[in-house]
Design an enzyme around this catalytic site. Structure first.
Site: not given
Ligand SMILES: *Cc1c(COP(=O)(O)O)cnc(C)c1O
Length: 426
Positions: A146, A233, A274
């Protein structure tokens, strides 16, 4: 109609239902206030927040220092665009690059934008530094990943709901099994057009899928050996969530200041979002060293709001709070306690198969079919009992409280969770 007119959850839910796109399926909790580890609904019921906005609120709701930094900056200047400089951005960039130990930072707003940024930098690096023929670059990604919701990112998702009928899909991605270094080694050996590997150190949305300790270091080693960029990520796993500053730090005990210990798998591109703002404001970023980041020149990437003074002020304070309050240490200590308590419970449980995670990013796997409603029903019961959590991928429930939680509160939550689970034991 005014916000003050909203007096019941039903009313607020009905409004969203009628006037908002149906792109989410939330639990029926209508929240109006947050403080630390707690949130309150419009009926004034108090809950422990065990989602923390998907780990954006690591520093706790409405942290006074972060709110203060935000309001102070909001009263002064909010947005200049990057057509001009502002007096906060450079200070933030210096602070954050020293904090994470990289040469440079590129600021964006949402996580998905930061992932897109990393993909663009990686491709450009591949053509200009590695010498891959133009348009031929491939990026390795993993099953059940994701990384966000843009058209390019959903192109390499294998979540049907996220993908179906949103094509045509962006090419240039190769998907392989997660937690399987053999597959990665094979593909890197046979394909010379691989520019980068994009990976979540723990797959959060997939259900807090936690790979073997040796997996991430091996991915890093293979990337190095094949001159391929290692792109981490850490939007969900980073910033103290898993008990270290970054999940790629492994088990290093740096308390938010990595001194390149043996366990540290240093990314070539680090992707953050985040909790970079403590949930106060959308702030994301990509960090890299000059060799990689300098492929981006004026006009080649950007965002009107990226790097705005409010974002910069908020992010700086949010990072400082993580260090001052030793949130990585707290996440590690209380995460260990949380898992050991739940593990004690599940020995005799017919409802829960497994507890997994690291630090305060954890999940329980429910003993039922993936398409059953058991995980959802348990979350509804948890809500009744004063704790908010959300199922992910059908039969898995993620538990990720703000990292400011204390021992007494975590034990209180263990009790709420186990008492709730008992209602579902057969
Ligand atoms: C939440 C998340 C995203 C996307 O972030 P948004 O601010 O919702 O666009 C990408 N990668 C990971 C691992 C995430 O948990």
């Amino acid at each position: 109609m005014k916000v003050e007119d909203i007096t019941s959850s039903e009313q607020a839910i009905a409004l969203e239902d009628q006037h908002g796109a149906h792109n989410y399926h939330p639990l029926p909790a209508v929240l109006k206030k947050g403080k630390g580890v707690f949130v309150w609904d419009v009926e004034n019921k108090k809950y422990y927040d065990f989602l923390s906005a998907y780990s954006a609120v690591n520093q706790g709701h409405c942290h006074p220092r972060i709110v203060n930094a935000m309001t102070k900056q909001a009263e002064t200047i909010t947005l200049t665009s990057r057509a001009f400089h502002n007096n906060v951005l450079g200070v933030f960039e210096k602070y954050a690059t020293e904090y994470f130990d990289f040469d440079k930072l590129l600021p964006m707003n949402t996580g998905a934008e930061a992932v897109e940024t990393a993909i663009k930098i990686c491709r450009k690096w591949a053509y200009e530094k590695k010498g891959i023929a133009e348009t031929e670059a491939q990026i390795v990604v993993f099953e059940n990943n994701f990384h966000g919701r843009t058209t390019t990112i959903i192109s390499f998702s294998n979540d049907e709901g996220a993908r179906k009928n949103f094509g045509p899909y962006t090419p240039g991605f190769i998907k392989i099994a997660y937690d399987d270094t053999h597959s990665l080694e094979e593909i890197l050996k046979e394909n010379k057009n691989i520019a980068g590997v994009l990976i979540e150190p723990i797959q959060g949305e997939a259900g807090v899928y936690t790979p073997a300790d040796s997996f991430i270091p091996k991915v890093k080693e293979l990337c190095n050996a094949h001159n391929v960029l290692f792109m981490a990520d850490e939007i969900q796993t980073g910033i103290a969530r898993t008990g270290a500053l970054l999940a790629v730090c492994g088990k290093c005990d740096c308390q938010g200041h990595c001194e390149r210990q043996a366990t540290y798998s240093r990314p070539d591109l680090l992707i953050l979002g985040k909790a970079l703002s403590g949930g106060a404001y959308p702030v994301s970023a990509v960090l890299a060293d000059n060799e990689v980041m300098n492929v981006i020149q004026p006009g080649q990437h950007g965002s009107t709001f990226g790097g705005n003074p409010v974002a910069a002020a908020v992010a700086m304070e949010a990072l400082e709070v993580v260090r001052d309050e030793k949130l990585a240490q707290n996440a590690r200590k209380l995460g260990d306690l949380f898992r050991s308590e739940l593990n004690r419970y599940i020995v005799d449980s017919s409802v829960v198969n497994l507890v997994r995670g690291r630090g305060l990013l954890n999940a329980i796997v429910i003993n039922d079919a993936e398409d059953s409603s058991t995980a959802w029903d348990i979350c509804v019961a948890l809500k009744e009992n004063g704790l908010l959590a959300k199922p992910t991928h059908g039969n898995i429930i993620r538990f990720a409280p703000p990292l400011v939680i204390n021992e007494e509160q975590i034990l209180d939550c263990v009790k709420i969770i186990t008492d709730t689970l008992k209602q579902f034991e057969k």
